[in-house]
Design a protein around this motif. Sequence first.
Motif, PDB file in Angstrom:
ATOM      1  N   UNK A  59      63.345 -38.845  67.082  1.00  0.00           N
ATOM      2  CA  UNK A  59      62.387 -38.952  68.348  1.00  0.00           C
ATOM      3  C   UNK A  59      61.742 -36.947  68.059  1.00  0.00           C
ATOM      4  N   UNK A  60      62.204 -36.307  66.937  1.00  0.00           N
ATOM      5  CA  UNK A  60      61.608 -35.052  66.220  1.00  0.00           C
ATOM      6  C   UNK A  60      60.366 -35.903  65.811  1.00  0.00           C
ATOM      7  N   UNK A  61      60.035 -37.171  65.186  1.00  0.00           N
ATOM      8  CA  UNK A  61      59.346 -37.063  64.619  1.00  0.00           C
ATOM      9  C   UNK A  61      58.528 -37.390  65.651  1.00  0.00           C
ATOM     10  N   UNK A  62      58.451 -37.861  66.623  1.00  0.00           N
ATOM     11  CA  UNK A  62      57.535 -38.963  67.893  1.00  0.00           C
ATOM     12  C   UNK A  62      56.819 -37.448  67.917  1.00  0.00           C
ATOM     13  N   UNK A  63      57.394 -36.394  68.650  1.00  0.00           N
ATOM     14  CA  UNK A  63      57.422 -34.618  69.200  1.00  0.00           C
ATOM     15  C   UNK A  63      56.406 -34.315  68.020  1.00  0.00           C
ATOM     16  N   UNK A  64      56.849 -34.182  66.799  1.00  0.00           N
ATOM     17  CA  UNK A  64      55.945 -33.609  65.954  1.00  0.00           C
ATOM     18  C   UNK A  64      54.286 -34.540  66.079  1.00  0.00           C
ATOM     19  N   UNK A  65      53.910 -35.582  65.500  1.00  0.00           N
ATOM     20  CA  UNK A  65      52.684 -36.720  65.592  1.00  0.00           C
ATOM     21  C   UNK A  65      52.381 -36.707  66.533  1.00  0.00           C
ATOM     22  N   UNK A  66      53.136 -36.630  67.941  1.00  0.00           N
ATOM     23  CA  UNK A  66      52.344 -36.882  69.049  1.00  0.00           C
ATOM     24  C   UNK A  66      51.957 -35.331  69.676  1.00  0.00           C
ATOM     25  N   UNK A  67      52.449 -34.443  69.545  1.00  0.00           N
ATOM     26  CA  UNK A  67      52.394 -33.178  69.471  1.00  0.00           C
ATOM     27  C   UNK A  67      52.322 -33.393  70.981  1.00  0.00           C
ATOM     28  N   UNK A  68      53.944 -33.886  71.171  1.00  0.00           N
ATOM     29  CA  UNK A  68      53.467 -33.694  72.914  1.00  0.00           C
ATOM     30  C   UNK A  68      55.720 -33.125  72.798  1.00  0.00           C
ATOM     31  N   UNK A 197      52.177 -29.059  58.382  1.00  0.00           N
ATOM     32  CA  UNK A 197      50.879 -29.014  57.870  1.00  0.00           C
ATOM     33  C   UNK A 197      50.337 -30.213  58.959  1.00  0.00           C
ATOM     34  N   UNK A 198      50.966 -31.521  58.997  1.00  0.00           N
ATOM     35  CA  UNK A 198      50.482 -32.600  60.205  1.00  0.00           C
ATOM     36  C   UNK A 198      50.661 -31.308  61.987  1.00  0.00           C
ATOM     37  N   UNK A 199      51.702 -30.443  61.866  1.00  0.00           N
ATOM     38  CA  UNK A 199      51.860 -30.004  63.320  1.00  0.00           C
ATOM     39  C   UNK A 199      50.757 -29.000  63.285  1.00  0.00           C
ATOM     40  N   UNK A 200      49.989 -28.968  63.072  1.00  0.00           N
ATOM     41  CA  UNK A 200      49.308 -27.747  62.830  1.00  0.00           C
ATOM     42  C   UNK A 200      48.149 -29.089  63.559  1.00  0.00           C
ATOM     43  N   UNK A 201      47.142 -29.232  62.837  1.00  0.00           N
ATOM     44  CA  UNK A 201      46.026 -29.478  63.630  1.00  0.00           C
ATOM     45  C   UNK A 201      45.410 -30.629  61.972  1.00  0.00           C
ATOM     46  N   UNK A 202      44.699 -31.555  62.829  1.00  0.00           N
ATOM     47  CA  UNK A 202      44.112 -32.559  62.034  1.00  0.00           C
ATOM     48  C   UNK A 202      43.619 -32.107  61.037  1.00  0.00           C
ATOM     49  N   UNK A 314      57.231 -24.734  72.512  1.00  0.00           N
ATOM     50  CA  UNK A 314      57.495 -25.211  71.349  1.00  0.00           C
ATOM     51  C   UNK A 314      57.900 -23.716  70.558  1.00  0.00           C
ATOM     52  N   UNK A 315      57.802 -23.140  70.699  1.00  0.00           N
ATOM     53  CA  UNK A 315      58.572 -21.800  70.538  1.00  0.00           C
ATOM     54  C   UNK A 315      59.828 -21.480  71.006  1.00  0.00           C
ATOM     55  N   UNK A 316      60.143 -22.085  71.421  1.00  0.00           N
ATOM     56  CA  UNK A 316      62.100 -21.631  71.992  1.00  0.00           C
ATOM     57  C   UNK A 316      61.724 -20.860  73.165  1.00  0.00           C
TER      58      UNK A 316
END
Length: 316
Positions: A59-68, A197-202, A314-316
Amino acid sequence: MKRWLIVIFILSLFISMLIGPHWINPLDMSKIEHSILTELRLPRVLFSAVIGAMLGLSGSIYQLTLKNPLADSFTTGAASSSALGAVLAISLGVPVQFISVFAFVTGLTGLMMVYRMSLTGGRINPITMILAGVVMNIIASAIISFSKYYFEDSLNSIVYWLMGGIFMVTWGRLFTCVALFGLVYLYLKRNATKLNVLALDEHSAQSLGINVHQMRTLIFVMSTLLVSVAVSFSGIIGFVGLIVPHISRSLFGSDMKNNIFYSSLFGAFLLMASDTLSRVIIPGGAELPVGILTAIFGGLFFFYLLKHRREHFWNG
C-alpha cells in the motif's frame, strides 16, 4: 522510538498467541495447551503478521508511485484482480501450489490496465485511477459471481475464502511469505532515496538519472507480487494497505527510508490484532473472517480521510 515499537510488537505477538477461544496461561500449560500454542497459534500469529506487513508495504508503494493517498491493493483493483485469478484456479481444480501464479498474473494484468487508463498526457490522474479501480473491482466481482454460480461444487470454499482469513496456515507458506517480503523490503530499503525522488515528479527524477518507467514498473511488479501471494493464501483482506501508510506518514513523515519500515510494522500489527479479535469476538468458539473486520476498520478510516483530511493527505 523504533526500538520501543519493535519491543511492543514482539510483546503483542506473544500475547496474541495466548488469546483465543481457550485462553492459555504460559506459566501453567498442559501438554495439549503447549501443542495448541506451538502447532496452531504460533504459525497463525506469525502468518498474520507477515501478511499484514506485505499488505502494508504494498500500500505504501502504491500510494507513492501512483501519487494517490487513496491507493492501495483494494482501491486500485489489484486485490480483486488477484482474487479473480485465485477463484478461477480454485474453481478449475488447479493444484494449490499454482494458485499464487494465477493470482499474480491476473493481479498484475488488472493493475496495469488501471495504470494505463489513469494516464493523462503522460501523467497519472488520481481521480481517474480510483474510478478505473472501481470499474476493475466491478468486472472482477462479476466474473467471480459467475464462478460461484457455475462451479457449485467449489461454492463454499470460494465464499469463505473471499471473506478473507488466516486459515490453512502451513510452515511452508509462512517461509514463502517471509522470503518474498524480505527480498522486496531489502530492495526498497536500498533504493529508498530513489523512491523519495520519484515521489516529487517525473521530470525531476529523470533529470537526476532515474529511469522512471523502469523503476515504477519494477516496484509495481514487486508490490503486486506481494498482494497476489497474500491474496492467494488468505483471501481478500482489504484496506490494510490504505490505513497503515497514512498512520506512518502522519507519525514519522514521508521519507521512504522510514515509511517502508513503519508501514510494514503497522501493517503486521493491525492484521495480527484483527485476527486475534476475530478469534474471540463471537462467543462459543466461532471464528469471524478477519477480512470483515479490516473492511469495517478500513471503511470508517476511508470516510475519515475523505471528510477531514482532503487537503492534508501527504503532510500529516
